[in-house]
Design a protein around this motif. Structure first.
Motif, PDB file in Angstrom:
ATOM      1  N   HIS A 193     -15.147 -87.689   2.705  1.00 30.03           N
ATOM      2  CA  HIS A 193     -14.067 -87.364   1.771  1.00 30.03           C
ATOM      3  C   HIS A 193     -12.808 -86.913   2.529  1.00 30.03           C
ATOM      4  CE1 HIS A 193     -12.145 -85.917  -1.915  1.00 30.03           C
ATOM      5  NE2 HIS A 193     -11.838 -84.814  -1.245  1.00 30.03           N
ATOM      6  N   GLU A 194     -12.969 -85.974   3.443  1.00 32.12           N
ATOM      7  CA  GLU A 194     -11.804 -85.437   4.161  1.00 32.12           C
ATOM      8  C   GLU A 194     -11.193 -86.516   5.063  1.00 32.12           C
ATOM      9  OE1 GLU A 194     -11.748 -81.504   5.634  1.00 32.12           O
ATOM     10  OE2 GLU A 194     -13.041 -80.719   4.055  1.00 32.12           O
ATOM     11  N   ARG A 233     -11.216 -89.795   4.549  1.00 35.84           N
ATOM     12  CA  ARG A 233     -10.499 -90.771   3.731  1.00 35.84           C
ATOM     13  C   ARG A 233      -9.113 -90.234   3.348  1.00 35.84           C
ATOM     14  NH1 ARG A 233      -9.777 -92.468  -1.605  1.00 35.84           N
ATOM     15  NH2 ARG A 233     -10.731 -90.579  -2.418  1.00 35.84           N
ATOM     16  N   LEU A 234      -9.073 -88.992   2.884  1.00 35.65           N
ATOM     17  CA  LEU A 234      -7.782 -88.407   2.501  1.00 35.65           C
ATOM     18  C   LEU A 234      -6.866 -88.223   3.711  1.00 35.65           C
ATOM     19  CD1 LEU A 234      -8.607 -85.748  -0.241  1.00 35.65           C
ATOM     20  CD2 LEU A 234      -8.135 -88.180  -0.481  1.00 35.65           C
ATOM     21  N   SER A 235      -7.450 -87.874   4.846  1.00 36.07           N
ATOM     22  CA  SER A 235      -6.647 -87.736   6.072  1.00 36.07           C
ATOM     23  C   SER A 235      -5.984 -89.058   6.414  1.00 36.07           C
ATOM     24  CB  SER A 235      -7.515 -87.318   7.260  1.00 36.07           C
ATOM     25  OG  SER A 235      -8.170 -86.109   6.980  1.00 36.07           O
ATOM     26  N   LEU A 260      -3.136 -89.753   4.087  1.00 35.08           N
ATOM     27  CA  LEU A 260      -2.049 -88.827   4.399  1.00 35.08           C
ATOM     28  C   LEU A 260      -1.260 -89.293   5.623  1.00 35.08           C
ATOM     29  CD1 LEU A 260      -0.787 -86.113   3.652  1.00 35.08           C
ATOM     30  CD2 LEU A 260      -2.596 -84.959   4.916  1.00 35.08           C
ATOM     31  N   ILE A 283      -5.931 -80.516   4.507  1.00 38.02           N
ATOM     32  CA  ILE A 283      -6.686 -80.785   3.286  1.00 38.02           C
ATOM     33  C   ILE A 283      -8.070 -80.153   3.336  1.00 38.02           C
ATOM     34  CG2 ILE A 283      -5.474 -82.963   2.924  1.00 38.02           C
ATOM     35  CD1 ILE A 283      -8.039 -84.314   3.993  1.00 38.02           C
ATOM     36  N   THR A 343      -9.414 -81.042  -2.169  1.00 38.69           N
ATOM     37  CA  THR A 343      -8.184 -81.822  -2.291  1.00 38.69           C
ATOM     38  C   THR A 343      -8.581 -83.203  -2.813  1.00 38.69           C
ATOM     39  OG1 THR A 343      -7.437 -80.709  -0.274  1.00 38.69           O
ATOM     40  CG2 THR A 343      -6.129 -82.598  -1.020  1.00 38.69           C
ATOM     41  N   ASN A 344      -7.790 -83.765  -3.719  1.00 40.12           N
ATOM     42  CA  ASN A 344      -8.108 -85.120  -4.157  1.00 40.12           C
ATOM     43  C   ASN A 344      -6.941 -86.070  -3.883  1.00 40.12           C
ATOM     44  OD1 ASN A 344      -6.272 -84.965  -6.347  1.00 40.12           O
ATOM     45  ND2 ASN A 344      -7.821 -83.886  -7.574  1.00 40.12           N
ATOM     46  N   GLU A 345      -7.190 -87.331  -4.131  1.00 40.23           N
ATOM     47  CA  GLU A 345      -6.198 -88.338  -3.764  1.00 40.23           C
ATOM     48  C   GLU A 345      -4.887 -88.111  -4.505  1.00 40.23           C
ATOM     49  OE1 GLU A 345      -7.866 -92.282  -3.532  1.00 40.23           O
ATOM     50  OE2 GLU A 345      -5.863 -93.191  -3.468  1.00 40.23           O
ATOM     51  N   ILE A 349      -2.665 -85.706  -2.803  1.00 35.29           N
ATOM     52  CA  ILE A 349      -1.996 -86.339  -1.654  1.00 35.29           C
ATOM     53  C   ILE A 349      -0.806 -87.170  -2.142  1.00 35.29           C
ATOM     54  CG2 ILE A 349      -2.284 -87.947   0.295  1.00 35.29           C
ATOM     55  CD1 ILE A 349      -3.889 -85.420   0.684  1.00 35.29           C
TER      56      ILE A 349
END
Lengths: 388, 388
Positions: A285-286, A288-290, A293, A369, A373-375, A378
């Motif tokens: 999860h982290e 993917r968001l990283s 970002l 994040i 934190t969710n998409e 971001i």
């Protein structure tokens, strides 16, 4: 104005898993007494909780042996001070650190260097790619043999996952004391003492960061039972009270005064939450968001993003600057106009400024994040930055 | 079996006022971020809470001036270490302590005495009446002039309220550094820096004891701005990050790493609760129950109670022994058979054993009450003890 977008998880993860809140409230209300082996039932229950939390932490680092020790402290800063100030400095001539180290490490080494005769060397990393300059390091090690190496596992400024094993391998023949600061990594990336951290002597952890527990509980894990640290804080240990010496071994030598039992209970709940959620899912999860970002920030004109070239070595924290703005100005605008929480400045890491050109004068903006934190957060953040 | 009777309030007060629980849960859920002046709104709110809590503590000690400083630490033990290890020991030859001091004081002084050349003197008290032997002390002071005096305000073993002012008056002409450990007193008896503690330089406080706040927050109050303590824990302070020196003054010099903001919020709520309840009412309640407890215990055959002759100088904590039983045996029976929580042993106070005859070998049983103890709890406790 939009809802609060919290992107300061490198300072402290927020929010915490619901079970952390409910556990802490329950323990505060029903079980929050002073721990003690020989005392009444509630005090013994507190003791059992402490021992169980040590066990969960040892499982998380893939401990197989029986001689690793988890020591609880009220903060990672105190844990670092306990380890560094507890070392026998007479034997240390050369200490190596990365340019990413936090002031808990750097100010403490600086303070110790006034009392002890040792040199601090900065391990060379390429300041564009963030790659370890291993050939240079090899030469440095040969010239000034390493007695101690202190490395952050993940940089709190750049999200860079440092090549711990690679550094330790290069130093192996000199047998240094290896300290790894896992404040930003434990609970997200594998901290495995049979693999990446197999040569580590001390692991530092912070309950309130990547472990998703509360403030007030942290510590260090001693993986080398041959190193006996001096105690730096003295006081009551609830046993052998007429003896003015601190216990000579065991956790109690360093765990002085009353245990913060509801904070430990919160950490216990967080560790169980990590197990139930699965650390691989948290990482995924982290990660993917990283990636989103970094990609989105890089696509905006006039933004410089400070990440390693190989993004496989990056997670969670993104430092950047916007042309024409001081970092602090961006922080204020994001807060005032967009309800977005980021940090700006040097993030308690004294050498990163010199390492990363462009941030030297005013530091960076840092967005970090967490699992919660969710998409959409971001996206809102990127939109806010784009509007500047 | 009867409901739980908690008589271990000297270890930690339990329960806490309801407002402490609800405040902590709220702050944990809604506001638990890293404090910081220059950051986003929530971080500034955390900062305001910290400053407000300092102000409440200063009001509680009747501070009129502007130069007193409240320093937060994670525990009173760490506060004591910060003060004692921060002193310039080169100037100290003679340290005076009472026989009632806790190991946070005594083990730290013992540890410091290995590195520095000073003598520790025990202030003479009559071991039957607990009265200060002032004539003897005067002679001692003249022979070995006091450079530092460390006194508990209330003994955590005997509930004795020590004659702070009387000691300080006798020492005044030698101008020693006066440290008073108020872990057991602040919030219950007057800790007044314009009266009883007018010559005090440092006050130690523990959030989770007589202040009815949570574990994880404590500290010291510096009343003498001419004494600059060395920092003993180094790390990030969220400002001036590229400077490897700690800040030279201000609270930040000693408040290293992340603030435990929900614990400080809990203490803030507790301080407001003390104001709303009125400290005189808290005193009156604990005093009345203490009197009943002492009177009833004294009336039981074979029980020796260790309290001062003048009960005006006593509150909250009662140490006793029962003929024919080791203290620990009584503790186990009270827990197993009567659901009563007391402590047994030496209570981290290394010299009380030598001071009080009869407890030397096995320590004492210690029953300690709090504001939420009621008369019925005391009755059940007395009945339980009577049945032994």
């Amino acid at each position: 104005m939009n809802k609060l977008i919290y992107l300061d998880n490198a300072a402290t993860t927020y929010p915490k898993p619901e079970i952390v809140y409910t556990t802490m409230d329950k323990v505060l209300r029903e079980e929050c007494v002073n721990a003690g082996r020989g005392s009444y039932k509630l005090a013994r229950k507190a003791n059992t909780l402490i021992e169980d939390t040590r066990k969960l932490l040892l499982e998380l680092i893939n401990s197989k042996a029986k001689n690793e020790k988890v020591i609880f402290t009220p903060s990672a800063t105190i844990a670092i001070n306990q380890v560094l100030r507890g070392i026998e400095w007479e034997k240390i001539n050369n200490v190596y650190v990365s340019p990413f180290e936090h002031n808990a490490i750097m100010r403490t080494l600086h303070s110790l260097s006034k009392l002890n005769d040792f040199n601090i060397h900065i391990i060379p990393f390429d300041n564009l790619t963030f790659e370890l300059k291993d050939a240079d390091l090899k030469v440095m090690f040969a010239k000034n043999t390493p007695d101690m190496i202190v490395l952050s596992h993940i940089s709190n400024v750049t999200g860079y996952i440092l090549p711990i094993k690679q550094c330790h391998d290069l130093a192996e023949k000199y047998n240094p004391i290896n300290i790894v600061d896992c404040a930003q990594s434990l609970g997200i990336v594998p901290v495995d003492i049979t693999e990446e951290l197999s040569m580590c002597d001390f692991i530092i952890f912070a309950g309130h960061k990547s472990l998703y527990g509360p403030l007030g509980v942290a510590g260090f894990i001693c993986l080398n039972s041959n190193i006996n640290l001096k105690e730096i804080i003295t006081g009551g240990t609830g046993s052998d009270s007429t003896n003015l010496e601190m216990p000579q071994d065991g956790e109690k030598r360093y765990e002085v005064g009353s245990y913060n039992i509801y904070a430990i209970a919160g950490l216990n709940a967080a560790l169980r939450w990590i197990n139930n959620t699965d650390i691989k899912e948290i990482f995924k999860h982290e990660k993917r968001l990283s990636e989103i970002l970094v990609q989105e920030l890089k696509s905006i004109n006039g933004i410089e993003v400070y990440v390693p070239s190989n993004l496989a070595n990056h997670i969670g924290v993104v430092a950047f600057n916007i042309e024409g703005y001081k970092a602090s100005e961006v922080g204020t605008i994001l807060d005032d106009e967009f309800n977005v929480c980021v940090r700006t400045g040097h993030h308690c890491a004294p050498y990163v400024a010199a390492f990363l050109e462009g941030m030297a004068k005013y530091g960076t903006i840092r967005a970090s994040i967490g699992y919660f934190t969710n998409e959409n957060d971001i996206r809102i953040f990127i939109d806010s930055v784009s509007e500047l």
